[in-house]
Design a protein around this motif. Structure first.
Motif, PDB file in Angstrom:
ATOM      1  N   THR A  50      14.540 -18.982   4.115  1.00  0.00           N
ATOM      2  CA  THR A  50      15.786 -18.215   4.226  1.00  0.00           C
ATOM      3  C   THR A  50      15.634 -17.243   5.387  1.00  0.00           C
ATOM      4  O   THR A  50      14.536 -16.759   5.673  1.00  0.00           O
ATOM      5  CB  THR A  50      16.116 -17.409   2.946  1.00  0.00           C
ATOM      6  N   GLU A  68      23.392 -15.175   7.410  1.00  0.00           N
ATOM      7  CA  GLU A  68      22.521 -15.546   6.288  1.00  0.00           C
ATOM      8  C   GLU A  68      22.486 -17.063   6.182  1.00  0.00           C
ATOM      9  O   GLU A  68      23.523 -17.725   6.270  1.00  0.00           O
ATOM     10  CB  GLU A  68      23.066 -14.932   4.997  1.00  0.00           C
ATOM     11  N   THR A  70      20.130 -20.587   4.374  1.00  0.00           N
ATOM     12  CA  THR A  70      19.026 -21.216   3.644  1.00  0.00           C
ATOM     13  C   THR A  70      18.566 -22.418   4.458  1.00  0.00           C
ATOM     14  O   THR A  70      19.383 -23.203   4.945  1.00  0.00           O
ATOM     15  CB  THR A  70      19.483 -21.677   2.251  1.00  0.00           C
ATOM     16  N   VAL A  92      15.793 -24.657  -2.263  1.00  0.00           N
ATOM     17  CA  VAL A  92      16.136 -24.708  -0.833  1.00  0.00           C
ATOM     18  C   VAL A  92      16.335 -26.138  -0.333  1.00  0.00           C
ATOM     19  O   VAL A  92      16.578 -26.354   0.853  1.00  0.00           O
ATOM     20  CB  VAL A  92      15.054 -23.995   0.006  1.00  0.00           C
ATOM     21  N   GLY A  95      19.373 -26.841   1.664  1.00  0.00           N
ATOM     22  CA  GLY A  95      19.571 -26.053   2.878  1.00  0.00           C
ATOM     23  C   GLY A  95      19.660 -26.929   4.113  1.00  0.00           C
ATOM     24  O   GLY A  95      19.373 -28.126   4.094  1.00  0.00           O
ATOM     25  N   ASP A 183      13.911 -10.751  -0.771  1.00  0.00           N
ATOM     26  CA  ASP A 183      15.111 -11.540  -0.545  1.00  0.00           C
ATOM     27  C   ASP A 183      15.483 -11.240   0.905  1.00  0.00           C
ATOM     28  O   ASP A 183      15.564 -10.067   1.300  1.00  0.00           O
ATOM     29  CB  ASP A 183      16.223 -11.098  -1.504  1.00  0.00           C
TER      30      ASP A 183
END
Length: 222
Positions: A50, A68, A70, A92, A95, A183
């Motif tokens: 991420t 932002e 992923t 993920v 992503g 995060d």
């Protein structure tokens, strides 16, 4: 001087002229806080999972304009990494590839200076793909918040003073809220708040107080 020379050389080495904007003069008073979460701590073997970036204009954190993403990694997720950011491979798997994410990230940050905590690691992870696609490394100026903090708190400390540069220590000294650490977006936001707070202290000439050192014993005990 060395940084300036490297920038000029990299402008000629750039493989894709569509990214020449990376060498533009950045807008004054604009920086970008950035953070990555990864499959592990080895930039050579691990991958980004991420990434988040938050623009800062002056003392304003523009969280609503954030970037932002992923990323679907090629490397396997390390156990320690899962314990840290609580992302498993299944989280993920949907992503995008890093090759798909990177152009949007570069257009987002542009030529603005990058702000981070342990920024060298995040830049190393991003540069893996930048080198492969563009033939250069990120030319952006870098601002390490732990260095700003060290200057405000320990810049006038006597030799041998105990130094604490932990992320949580910086938050506490600046009176900032602790969001969900590890995060990418939360870390980028907290880093942005640190930067704004530390720049404000520096502009006002205010230092962060240090605990008084314990007095050194002058005499031997029985």
């Amino acid at each position: 001087m060395l940084f300036s020379i490297r920038r000029r050389v990299d402008q000629y080495r750039l493989r894709d002229p569509a990214f020449r904007f990376l060498f533009d003069k950045p807008l004054q008073h604009e920086v970008v806080a950035i953070d990555c979460e990864t499959t592990g701590l080895d930039p050579r073997r691990d991958d980004i999972v991420t990434v988040a970036a938050v623009p800062i204009h002056g003392r304003r954190i523009l969280a609503s304009r954030r970037f932002e993403a992923t990323v679907r990694p090629s490397a396997r997720m390390k156990t320690e990494a899962i314990k840290t950011h609580r992302l498993r491979e299944g989280d993920v798997a949907a992503g995008r590839s890093v090759e798909d994410v990177l152009p949007g990230l570069l257009r987002f940050i542009g030529s603005r200076p990058l702000v981070g905590y342990y920024l060298e690691f995040d830049i190393a992870m991003i540069n893996k793909t930048v080198r492969r696609l563009l033939g250069i490394e990120l030319p952006n100026a870098r601002i390490e918040v732990s260095a700003l903090y060290h200057e405000r708190k320990y810049g006038d400390a006597p030799p041998g003073a105990e130094v604490d540069l932990r992320f949580t220590a910086i938050l506490a000294d600046l009176g900032l809220p602790a969001l969900d650490q590890h995060d990418a977006l939360s870390d980028a936001l907290m880093t942005a708040m640190m930067y704004v707070g530390l720049i404000d202290l520096k502009q006002r000439g205010v230092r962060i107080a240090r605990p008084r050192s314990s007095p050194v014993a002058q005499f031997g005990g029985a």
